[in-house]
Design a protein around this motif. Structure first.
Motif, short mmCIF file in Angstrom:
data_model
loop_
_atom_site.label_atom_id
_atom_site.label_comp_id
_atom_site.label_asym_id
_atom_site.label_seq_id
_atom_site.Cartn_x
_atom_site.Cartn_y
_atom_site.Cartn_z
N MET A 84 0.86 -1.18 0.00
CA MET A 84 0.00 0.00 0.00
C MET A 84 0.90 1.23 0.00
SD MET A 84 -3.26 0.67 2.30
CE MET A 84 -4.38 1.92 1.87
N GLU A 85 0.54 2.21 -0.81
CA GLU A 85 1.33 3.42 -0.92
C GLU A 85 0.48 4.64 -0.58
OE1 GLU A 85 4.77 5.12 -3.85
OE2 GLU A 85 3.18 3.96 -4.78
N LYS A 86 1.12 5.62 0.04
CA LYS A 86 0.47 6.89 0.36
C LYS A 86 1.22 7.98 -0.38
CE LYS A 86 -0.70 9.98 4.16
NZ LYS A 86 -0.60 10.21 5.60
N LEU A 87 0.50 8.75 -1.19
CA LEU A 87 1.08 9.82 -1.98
C LEU A 87 0.45 11.14 -1.56
CD1 LEU A 87 0.68 8.09 -5.46
CD2 LEU A 87 2.72 8.11 -4.02
N THR A 88 1.22 12.21 -1.59
CA THR A 88 0.69 13.54 -1.27
C THR A 88 1.09 14.52 -2.36
OG1 THR A 88 2.60 14.10 0.09
CG2 THR A 88 0.71 13.13 1.22
N PHE A 89 0.17 15.41 -2.68
CA PHE A 89 0.39 16.43 -3.69
C PHE A 89 -0.19 17.75 -3.19
CE2 PHE A 89 0.04 12.38 -5.86
CZ PHE A 89 1.15 12.38 -6.70
N GLU A 90 0.35 18.85 -3.70
CA GLU A 90 -0.14 20.18 -3.34
C GLU A 90 -0.20 21.04 -4.60
OE1 GLU A 90 1.66 23.91 -0.89
OE2 GLU A 90 1.78 21.95 0.11
N TYR A 91 -1.28 21.80 -4.73
CA TYR A 91 -1.49 22.67 -5.89
C TYR A 91 -1.94 24.05 -5.44
CZ TYR A 91 -1.31 18.40 -8.64
OH TYR A 91 -0.89 17.23 -9.21
N SER A 92 -1.59 25.06 -6.20
CA SER A 92 -2.13 26.40 -5.98
C SER A 92 -3.57 26.41 -6.44
CB SER A 92 -1.34 27.44 -6.77
OG SER A 92 -0.02 27.48 -6.31
N ALA A 93 -4.39 27.28 -5.83
CA ALA A 93 -5.81 27.30 -6.18
C ALA A 93 -6.34 28.73 -6.12
CB ALA A 93 -6.60 26.42 -5.22
N THR A 94 -7.37 28.99 -6.91
CA THR A 94 -8.02 30.30 -6.89
C THR A 94 -9.52 30.20 -6.63
OG1 THR A 94 -8.41 30.27 -9.29
CG2 THR A 94 -6.35 31.27 -8.52
N LYS A 95 -10.10 29.03 -6.81
CA LYS A 95 -11.55 28.87 -6.67
C LYS A 95 -11.89 28.09 -5.40
CE LYS A 95 -11.77 28.52 -11.66
NZ LYS A 95 -11.85 27.56 -12.75
N SER A 96 -12.96 28.52 -4.75
CA SER A 96 -13.41 27.80 -3.56
C SER A 96 -14.57 26.88 -3.93
CB SER A 96 -13.83 28.78 -2.47
OG SER A 96 -14.89 29.58 -2.93
#
Length: 102
Positions: free
Chosen positions: A1-13
């Motif tokens: 089992m693998e756990k991956l994390t990602f982060e992105y910039s955002a402008t919309k809620s």
């Protein structure tokens, strides 16, 4: 089992929480929670190791078009990329639907 994390910039809620899908037999579930930050945080738990590039490519395409501020948890049980994209769009639709059950 693998756990991956990602982060992105955002402008919309997004308006509200969303829960779509089912973990089991080749599917996945997505939990989407609105956040105040102008970021998206994605955590993926998948039973298959070694697919970080595939997940990153899929999420990069999604967030190019849907730059939403949210905390997203994806629990994968072998869903295809097409199913993942469909569930992400479904979660986005539910989170912006004022008539959806909370």
């Amino acid at each position: 089992m693998e756990k991956l994390t990602f982060e992105y910039s955002a402008t919309k809620s997004v308006s509200q929480r969303a829960y779509v899908g089912v973990v089991g037999s080749g599917d996945l579930e997505i939990l989407l929670d609105p956040i105040e930050e102008k970021k998206a945080y994605v955590v993926i738990r998948t039973r298959f190791d070694g697919f970080q590039k595939v997940w990153k490519g899929l999420l990069d395409k999604f967030f190019e078009v849907n730059d939403i501020a949210a905390k997203i948890e994806i629990n994968d049980f072998g869903a295809t990329p097409g199913m993942v994209t469909m569930r992400l769009l479904q979660a986005l639709e539910v989170s912006n639907d004022d008539k959806a059950q909370r």
